[in-house]
Design an enzyme around this catalytic site. Structure first.
Site, PDB file in Angstrom:
ATOM      1  N   LYS A  10      41.955  36.105  46.346  1.00  0.00           N
ATOM      2  CA  LYS A  10      40.943  37.160  46.469  1.00  0.00           C
ATOM      3  C   LYS A  10      40.009  36.895  47.668  1.00  0.00           C
ATOM      4  O   LYS A  10      39.980  35.791  48.216  1.00  0.00           O
ATOM      5  CB  LYS A  10      40.143  37.239  45.165  1.00  0.00           C
ATOM      6  N   TYR A  50      44.167  48.181  39.908  1.00  0.00           N
ATOM      7  CA  TYR A  50      43.426  47.748  38.720  1.00  0.00           C
ATOM      8  C   TYR A  50      43.236  48.864  37.684  1.00  0.00           C
ATOM      9  O   TYR A  50      42.355  48.773  36.824  1.00  0.00           O
ATOM     10  CB  TYR A  50      42.059  47.194  39.131  1.00  0.00           C
ATOM     11  N   PHE A  58      33.004  47.142  34.477  1.00  0.00           N
ATOM     12  CA  PHE A  58      33.030  46.440  35.764  1.00  0.00           C
ATOM     13  C   PHE A  58      34.066  47.011  36.739  1.00  0.00           C
ATOM     14  O   PHE A  58      34.231  46.484  37.841  1.00  0.00           O
ATOM     15  CB  PHE A  58      33.272  44.937  35.549  1.00  0.00           C
ATOM     16  N   ARG A  86      49.216  31.562  35.079  1.00  0.00           N
ATOM     17  CA  ARG A  86      47.987  31.827  34.313  1.00  0.00           C
ATOM     18  C   ARG A  86      47.302  30.510  33.926  1.00  0.00           C
ATOM     19  O   ARG A  86      46.083  30.410  33.942  1.00  0.00           O
ATOM     20  CB  ARG A  86      48.294  32.629  33.034  1.00  0.00           C
ATOM     21  N   THR A  92      39.360  33.542  33.029  1.00  0.00           N
ATOM     22  CA  THR A  92      38.801  34.550  33.939  1.00  0.00           C
ATOM     23  C   THR A  92      37.426  34.126  34.470  1.00  0.00           C
ATOM     24  O   THR A  92      37.137  34.268  35.651  1.00  0.00           O
ATOM     25  CB  THR A  92      38.673  35.901  33.187  1.00  0.00           C
ATOM     26  N   ARG A 103      40.484  28.298  39.156  1.00  0.00           N
ATOM     27  CA  ARG A 103      39.195  28.974  39.004  1.00  0.00           C
ATOM     28  C   ARG A 103      38.063  27.977  38.754  1.00  0.00           C
ATOM     29  O   ARG A 103      36.931  28.197  39.179  1.00  0.00           O
ATOM     30  CB  ARG A 103      39.290  30.030  37.900  1.00  0.00           C
ATOM     31  N   ASN A 113      36.363  35.208  41.342  1.00  0.00           N
ATOM     32  CA  ASN A 113      37.063  34.101  40.689  1.00  0.00           C
ATOM     33  C   ASN A 113      38.340  33.678  41.420  1.00  0.00           C
ATOM     34  O   ASN A 113      39.234  33.081  40.848  1.00  0.00           O
ATOM     35  CB  ASN A 113      37.319  34.425  39.205  1.00  0.00           C
ATOM     36  N   HIS A 116      44.109  36.120  41.447  1.00  0.00           N
ATOM     37  CA  HIS A 116      44.655  37.046  40.445  1.00  0.00           C
ATOM     38  C   HIS A 116      46.058  36.576  40.092  1.00  0.00           C
ATOM     39  O   HIS A 116      46.777  36.070  40.957  1.00  0.00           O
ATOM     40  CB  HIS A 116      44.749  38.475  41.006  1.00  0.00           C
ATOM     41  N   GLU A 127      53.457  44.913  39.794  1.00  0.00           N
ATOM     42  CA  GLU A 127      52.497  44.453  40.808  1.00  0.00           C
ATOM     43  C   GLU A 127      53.214  43.993  42.077  1.00  0.00           C
ATOM     44  O   GLU A 127      52.710  44.197  43.188  1.00  0.00           O
ATOM     45  CB  GLU A 127      51.627  43.328  40.230  1.00  0.00           C
TER      46      GLU A 127
HETATM   47  P1  ADP Z   1      42.253  38.085  34.683  1.00  0.00           P
HETATM   48  O1  ADP Z   1      42.017  38.219  36.177  1.00  0.00           O
HETATM   49  O2  ADP Z   1      41.947  36.697  34.194  1.00  0.00           O
HETATM   50  O3  ADP Z   1      43.595  38.587  34.256  1.00  0.00           O
HETATM   51  P2  ADP Z   1      41.156  40.551  33.592  1.00  0.00           P
HETATM   52  O4  ADP Z   1      42.504  41.141  33.829  1.00  0.00           O
HETATM   53  O5  ADP Z   1      40.555  40.667  32.245  1.00  0.00           O
HETATM   54  O6  ADP Z   1      41.140  38.988  33.982  1.00  0.00           O
HETATM   55  O7  ADP Z   1      40.124  41.183  34.619  1.00  0.00           O
HETATM   56  C1  ADP Z   1      40.488  41.461  35.953  1.00  0.00           C
HETATM   57  C2  ADP Z   1      39.385  40.986  36.859  1.00  0.00           C
HETATM   58  O8  ADP Z   1      38.212  41.737  36.595  1.00  0.00           O
HETATM   59  C3  ADP Z   1      38.961  39.527  36.668  1.00  0.00           C
HETATM   60  O9  ADP Z   1      39.742  38.608  37.382  1.00  0.00           O
HETATM   61  C4  ADP Z   1      37.548  39.541  37.154  1.00  0.00           C
HETATM   62  O10 ADP Z   1      37.513  39.437  38.581  1.00  0.00           O
HETATM   63  C5  ADP Z   1      37.075  40.918  36.768  1.00  0.00           C
HETATM   64  N1  ADP Z   1      36.333  40.858  35.505  1.00  0.00           N
HETATM   65  C6  ADP Z   1      36.839  40.658  34.260  1.00  0.00           C
HETATM   66  N2  ADP Z   1      35.884  40.673  33.326  1.00  0.00           N
HETATM   67  C7  ADP Z   1      34.721  40.872  33.990  1.00  0.00           C
HETATM   68  C8  ADP Z   1      33.351  40.981  33.594  1.00  0.00           C
HETATM   69  N3  ADP Z   1      32.990  40.871  32.313  1.00  0.00           N
HETATM   70  N4  ADP Z   1      32.433  41.186  34.570  1.00  0.00           N
HETATM   71  C9  ADP Z   1      32.784  41.303  35.869  1.00  0.00           C
HETATM   72  N5  ADP Z   1      34.062  41.212  36.314  1.00  0.00           N
HETATM   73  C10 ADP Z   1      35.004  40.990  35.387  1.00  0.00           C
HETATM   74 MG    MG Z   2      44.411  40.514  34.302  1.00  0.00          MG
END
Ligand code: ADP
Ligand code: MG
Length: 133
Positions: A10, A50, A58, A86, A92, A103, A113, A116, A127
């Site tokens: 990212k 997304y 968010f 993962r 996350t 992370r 973070n 992805h 994807e």
């Molecule tokens: P992951 O990336 O671990 O698969 P998610 O798919 O749940 O997590 O979310 C996608 C992305 O959205 C996360 O990597 C993070 O950058 C962002 N995100 C997730 N939850 C939050 C939150 N509560 N507040 C702000 N950004 C968030």
């Molecule tokens: Mg995800």
């Protein structure tokens, strides 16, 4: 099972030149980098990518963020690549991520973070097509 998964470095991590460190971390941990390219996507493309999160509070910030600067998209391949990636990424929220995960090492916050990773083989295929078809 040998699988493929999509990984994204990212903007926060590209900006800090962490790409080589992240790539060697994958390679050391049985994930071969089959394809890699640096791209900058538009807000519209980020919103499409997304889309599963479109109802989340968010979502808008997330799409602005992913389109805010260059990212590196990669196809990773290896045994249980989806789950392996993962695990290597960690939770996350970097504050909750285990020691030794990407992370934990590099993430700045829940939104910045650093990486992805696809969450299933099926979504991984979608994807990968999104960026490489
Ligand atoms: P992951 O990336 O671990 O698969 P998610 O798919 O749940 O997590 O979310 C996608 C992305 O959205 C996360 O990597 C993070 O950058 C962002 N995100 C997730 N939850 C939050 C939150 N509560 N507040 C702000 N950004 C968030
Ligand atoms: Mg995800």
């Amino acid at each position: 099972m040998i699988e493929q998964t999509l990984s994204i470095i990212k903007p926060d991590a590209v900006e800090r030149n962490l790409d080589n460190k992240i790539k060697s971390f994958f390679e050391k941990n049985n994930l071969k980098i089959l394809k890699s390219k640096k791209v900058k996507i538009s807000k519209e493309e980020a919103s499409e990518f997304y889309k599963v999160h479109q109802t989340k509070p968010f979502y808008n910030d997330l799409c602005n963020y992913l389109s805010s600067g260059p990212i590196i998209v990669m196809v990773l391949e290896g045994e249980n690549a989806v789950l392996n990636n993962r695990k290597l990424m960690g939770a996350t929220d970097p504050k909750k991520a285990e020691e030794g995960t990407l992370r934990k090492m590099y993430g700045l916050s829940i939104d910045k973070n650093s990486v992805h990773g696809s969450d299933s083989v099926e979504n991984g295929k979608k994807e990968i097509d999104f960026f490489f078809k």
